[in-house]
Scaffold this motif. Structure first.
Motif, PDB file in Angstrom:
ATOM      1  N   ARG A   1      33.519  -8.795  14.676  1.00  0.00           N
ATOM      2  CA  ARG A   1      34.459  -8.232  13.700  1.00  0.00           C
ATOM      3  C   ARG A   1      35.436  -7.271  14.368  1.00  0.00           C
ATOM      4  O   ARG A   1      35.049  -6.531  15.264  1.00  0.00           O
ATOM      5  CB  ARG A   1      33.707  -7.437  12.638  1.00  0.00           C
ATOM      6  CG  ARG A   1      32.795  -8.240  11.786  1.00  0.00           C
ATOM      7  CD  ARG A   1      31.832  -7.320  11.021  1.00  0.00           C
ATOM      8  NE  ARG A   1      30.867  -8.095  10.290  1.00  0.00           N
ATOM      9  CZ  ARG A   1      29.772  -8.608  10.820  1.00  0.00           C
ATOM     10  NH1 ARG A   1      29.497  -8.427  12.084  1.00  0.00           N
ATOM     11  NH2 ARG A   1      28.941  -9.318  10.099  1.00  0.00           N
ATOM     12  N   PRO A   2      36.665  -7.231  13.889  1.00  0.00           N
ATOM     13  CA  PRO A   2      37.586  -6.208  14.377  1.00  0.00           C
ATOM     14  C   PRO A   2      37.081  -4.818  13.988  1.00  0.00           C
ATOM     15  O   PRO A   2      36.562  -4.624  12.888  1.00  0.00           O
ATOM     16  CB  PRO A   2      38.899  -6.506  13.651  1.00  0.00           C
ATOM     17  CG  PRO A   2      38.773  -7.900  13.144  1.00  0.00           C
ATOM     18  CD  PRO A   2      37.301  -8.145  12.944  1.00  0.00           C
ATOM     19  N   TYR A   3      37.228  -3.877  14.899  1.00  0.00           N
ATOM     20  CA  TYR A   3      36.819  -2.492  14.685  1.00  0.00           C
ATOM     21  C   TYR A   3      38.070  -1.632  14.883  1.00  0.00           C
ATOM     22  O   TYR A   3      38.568  -1.504  15.985  1.00  0.00           O
ATOM     23  CB  TYR A   3      35.736  -2.124  15.696  1.00  0.00           C
ATOM     24  CG  TYR A   3      35.037  -0.799  15.452  1.00  0.00           C
ATOM     25  CD1 TYR A   3      35.740   0.404  15.421  1.00  0.00           C
ATOM     26  CD2 TYR A   3      33.663  -0.747  15.286  1.00  0.00           C
ATOM     27  CE1 TYR A   3      35.095   1.622  15.210  1.00  0.00           C
ATOM     28  CE2 TYR A   3      33.011   0.464  15.085  1.00  0.00           C
ATOM     29  CZ  TYR A   3      33.735   1.635  15.043  1.00  0.00           C
ATOM     30  OH  TYR A   3      33.089   2.831  14.844  1.00  0.00           O
ATOM     31  N   TYR A   4      38.569  -1.076  13.768  1.00  0.00           N
ATOM     32  CA  TYR A   4      39.764  -0.233  13.804  1.00  0.00           C
ATOM     33  C   TYR A   4      39.354   1.219  14.013  1.00  0.00           C
ATOM     34  O   TYR A   4      38.504   1.728  13.282  1.00  0.00           O
ATOM     35  CB  TYR A   4      40.547  -0.359  12.497  1.00  0.00           C
ATOM     36  CG  TYR A   4      41.244  -1.691  12.364  1.00  0.00           C
ATOM     37  CD1 TYR A   4      42.563  -1.838  12.752  1.00  0.00           C
ATOM     38  CD2 TYR A   4      40.577  -2.797  11.860  1.00  0.00           C
ATOM     39  CE1 TYR A   4      43.210  -3.064  12.644  1.00  0.00           C
ATOM     40  CE2 TYR A   4      41.203  -4.018  11.745  1.00  0.00           C
ATOM     41  CZ  TYR A   4      42.521  -4.146  12.142  1.00  0.00           C
ATOM     42  OH  TYR A   4      43.148  -5.362  12.038  1.00  0.00           O
TER      43      TYR A   4
ATOM     44  N   LEU B   1      26.029  -6.053   6.450  1.00  0.00           N
ATOM     45  CA  LEU B   1      27.005  -6.442   7.454  1.00  0.00           C
ATOM     46  C   LEU B   1      27.548  -7.853   7.228  1.00  0.00           C
ATOM     47  O   LEU B   1      28.695  -8.145   7.572  1.00  0.00           O
ATOM     48  CB  LEU B   1      26.374  -6.322   8.847  1.00  0.00           C
ATOM     49  CG  LEU B   1      27.302  -6.087  10.025  1.00  0.00           C
ATOM     50  CD1 LEU B   1      28.238  -4.908   9.804  1.00  0.00           C
ATOM     51  CD2 LEU B   1      26.507  -5.903  11.297  1.00  0.00           C
ATOM     52  N   ALA B   2      26.761  -8.730   6.614  1.00  0.00           N
ATOM     53  CA  ALA B   2      27.212 -10.100   6.346  1.00  0.00           C
ATOM     54  C   ALA B   2      28.438 -10.128   5.443  1.00  0.00           C
ATOM     55  O   ALA B   2      29.256 -11.053   5.535  1.00  0.00           O
ATOM     56  CB  ALA B   2      26.074 -10.909   5.721  1.00  0.00           C
ATOM     57  N   GLY B   3      28.583  -9.132   4.579  1.00  0.00           N
ATOM     58  CA  GLY B   3      29.739  -9.081   3.686  1.00  0.00           C
ATOM     59  C   GLY B   3      30.915  -8.305   4.242  1.00  0.00           C
ATOM     60  O   GLY B   3      31.922  -8.111   3.559  1.00  0.00           O
ATOM     61  N   ILE B   4      30.815  -7.861   5.485  1.00  0.00           N
ATOM     62  CA  ILE B   4      31.846  -7.012   6.084  1.00  0.00           C
ATOM     63  C   ILE B   4      32.743  -7.840   7.004  1.00  0.00           C
ATOM     64  O   ILE B   4      32.269  -8.560   7.889  1.00  0.00           O
ATOM     65  CB  ILE B   4      31.194  -5.854   6.886  1.00  0.00           C
ATOM     66  CG1 ILE B   4      30.357  -4.976   5.955  1.00  0.00           C
ATOM     67  CG2 ILE B   4      32.232  -5.043   7.645  1.00  0.00           C
ATOM     68  CD1 ILE B   4      31.127  -4.317   4.827  1.00  0.00           C
TER      69      ILE B   4
ATOM     70  N   ALA C   1      35.616  -4.064   3.904  1.00  0.00           N
ATOM     71  CA  ALA C   1      35.806  -3.192   5.059  1.00  0.00           C
ATOM     72  C   ALA C   1      34.764  -2.089   4.992  1.00  0.00           C
ATOM     73  O   ALA C   1      34.562  -1.476   3.940  1.00  0.00           O
ATOM     74  CB  ALA C   1      37.210  -2.600   5.052  1.00  0.00           C
ATOM     75  N   TRP C   2      34.111  -1.831   6.114  1.00  0.00           N
ATOM     76  CA  TRP C   2      33.101  -0.767   6.204  1.00  0.00           C
ATOM     77  C   TRP C   2      33.715   0.435   6.902  1.00  0.00           C
ATOM     78  O   TRP C   2      34.082   0.362   8.066  1.00  0.00           O
ATOM     79  CB  TRP C   2      31.881  -1.261   6.958  1.00  0.00           C
ATOM     80  CG  TRP C   2      30.829  -0.225   7.233  1.00  0.00           C
ATOM     81  CD1 TRP C   2      30.642   0.973   6.598  1.00  0.00           C
ATOM     82  CD2 TRP C   2      29.809  -0.294   8.229  1.00  0.00           C
ATOM     83  NE1 TRP C   2      29.571   1.640   7.121  1.00  0.00           N
ATOM     84  CE2 TRP C   2      29.044   0.889   8.134  1.00  0.00           C
ATOM     85  CE3 TRP C   2      29.468  -1.236   9.191  1.00  0.00           C
ATOM     86  CZ2 TRP C   2      27.962   1.145   8.971  1.00  0.00           C
ATOM     87  CZ3 TRP C   2      28.392  -0.984  10.013  1.00  0.00           C
ATOM     88  CH2 TRP C   2      27.641   0.193   9.892  1.00  0.00           C
ATOM     89  N   VAL C   3      33.814   1.526   6.175  1.00  0.00           N
ATOM     90  CA  VAL C   3      34.227   2.790   6.757  1.00  0.00           C
ATOM     91  C   VAL C   3      32.956   3.390   7.356  1.00  0.00           C
ATOM     92  O   VAL C   3      32.109   3.932   6.652  1.00  0.00           O
ATOM     93  CB  VAL C   3      34.858   3.732   5.708  1.00  0.00           C
ATOM     94  CG1 VAL C   3      35.307   5.032   6.362  1.00  0.00           C
ATOM     95  CG2 VAL C   3      36.012   3.042   4.997  1.00  0.00           C
ATOM     96  N   VAL C   4      32.826   3.274   8.677  1.00  0.00           N
ATOM     97  CA  VAL C   4      31.634   3.701   9.385  1.00  0.00           C
ATOM     98  C   VAL C   4      31.555   5.227   9.415  1.00  0.00           C
ATOM     99  O   VAL C   4      30.490   5.814   9.340  1.00  0.00           O
ATOM    100  CB  VAL C   4      31.633   3.119  10.822  1.00  0.00           C
ATOM    101  CG1 VAL C   4      30.394   3.546  11.594  1.00  0.00           C
ATOM    102  CG2 VAL C   4      31.752   1.602  10.785  1.00  0.00           C
ATOM    103  N   GLY C   5      32.673   5.875   9.529  1.00  0.00           N
ATOM    104  CA  GLY C   5      32.753   7.335   9.590  1.00  0.00           C
ATOM    105  C   GLY C   5      34.040   7.723  10.257  1.00  0.00           C
ATOM    106  O   GLY C   5      34.768   6.878  10.743  1.00  0.00           O
TER     107      GLY C   5
ATOM    108  N   ALA D   1      34.746  -6.524  23.189  1.00  0.00           N
ATOM    109  CA  ALA D   1      34.767  -5.986  21.821  1.00  0.00           C
ATOM    110  C   ALA D   1      36.191  -6.048  21.267  1.00  0.00           C
ATOM    111  O   ALA D   1      37.163  -5.817  21.997  1.00  0.00           O
ATOM    112  CB  ALA D   1      34.268  -4.546  21.816  1.00  0.00           C
ATOM    113  N   ASP D   2      36.312  -6.363  19.990  1.00  0.00           N
ATOM    114  CA  ASP D   2      37.617  -6.422  19.326  1.00  0.00           C
ATOM    115  C   ASP D   2      37.913  -5.059  18.695  1.00  0.00           C
ATOM    116  O   ASP D   2      37.762  -4.871  17.489  1.00  0.00           O
ATOM    117  CB  ASP D   2      37.613  -7.530  18.276  1.00  0.00           C
ATOM    118  CG  ASP D   2      38.983  -7.734  17.631  1.00  0.00           C
ATOM    119  OD1 ASP D   2      39.938  -7.004  17.980  1.00  0.00           O
ATOM    120  OD2 ASP D   2      39.082  -8.617  16.762  1.00  0.00           O
TER     121      ASP D   2
END
Length: 185
Positions: free
Chosen positions: A76-79, A40-43, A117-121, A92-93
């Motif tokens: 972090r922004p969450y799209y 997560l530190a790199g996200i 960017a982490w594609v969570v699902g 929450a952003d």
């Protein structure tokens, strides 16, 4: 910035069962999974589809308990790619995106800055990113469970010419696989 799809999967390639549940996953001893905090530190940004987002909200009761949000995602922004209006935990952003993933990529890349960017699902969103050449890496934590149906980890036909295994680690009962996504042709 790299676009990383990092998820857990069953041996049979499903990330959720037929009832959109992850209960099967949480039954596995996860004490030795890869260091989530280091990842997560790199996200810089998180991305998911609406089903994944709604599951997280429901499972952790984040609308009623928004103070939990930072522990999972920080600031972090969450799209969220969706066609519906969805709730947002206070503070929450969360940014809702409609339409083709290709159109949202410049904004997502800008928000990520020099981080990934982490594609969570879910798997379909990861597939859409793969389709437009935006997915750079796939990280799969394979759990010792098999499901007979549900949400596939990547609902696309992807040949071995597109994925190159870069790393394999064992974390307790999980096998963690890291694949680089290669460009087409």
């Amino acid at each position: 910035m790299r676009m990383i799809y990092n998820t857990a999967t069953s041996l049979s390639g499903y990330i959720a069962d037929e009832d959109s549940s992850l209960a099967w996953l949480f039954a596995v001893d996860a004490q030795q999974v890869p260091d989530h905090d280091a990842f997560l530190a790199g996200i810089g940004v998180l991305i998911s589809g609406s089903t994944t987002y709604e599951w997280v909200l429901r499972e952790e009761d984040l609308v009623a308990h928004p103070e939990k949000w930072p522990a999972y995602y920080g600031d972090r922004p969450y799209y969220v790619f969706t066609t519906r209006d969805l709730p947002v935990p206070a503070g929450a952003d969360v940014r809702f995106v409609r339409g083709d993933v290709r159109d949202a990529l410049p904004t997502i890349r800008e928000a990520a800055g020099d981080r990934d960017a982490w594609v969570v699902g879910g798997g379909d969103l990861a597939g859409q990113l793969l389709d437009v050449g935006a997915l750079d890496e796939v990280q799969l934590s394979v759990a010792p469970a098999a499901l007979t149906g549900g949400a596939p980890v990547l609902p696309r036909r992807v040949g071995p010419d597109r994925l190159r295994l870069r790393d394999v680690q064992r974390y307790g009962q999980f096998a963690h696989l890291v694949y680089d996504v290669l460009p087409v042709g």
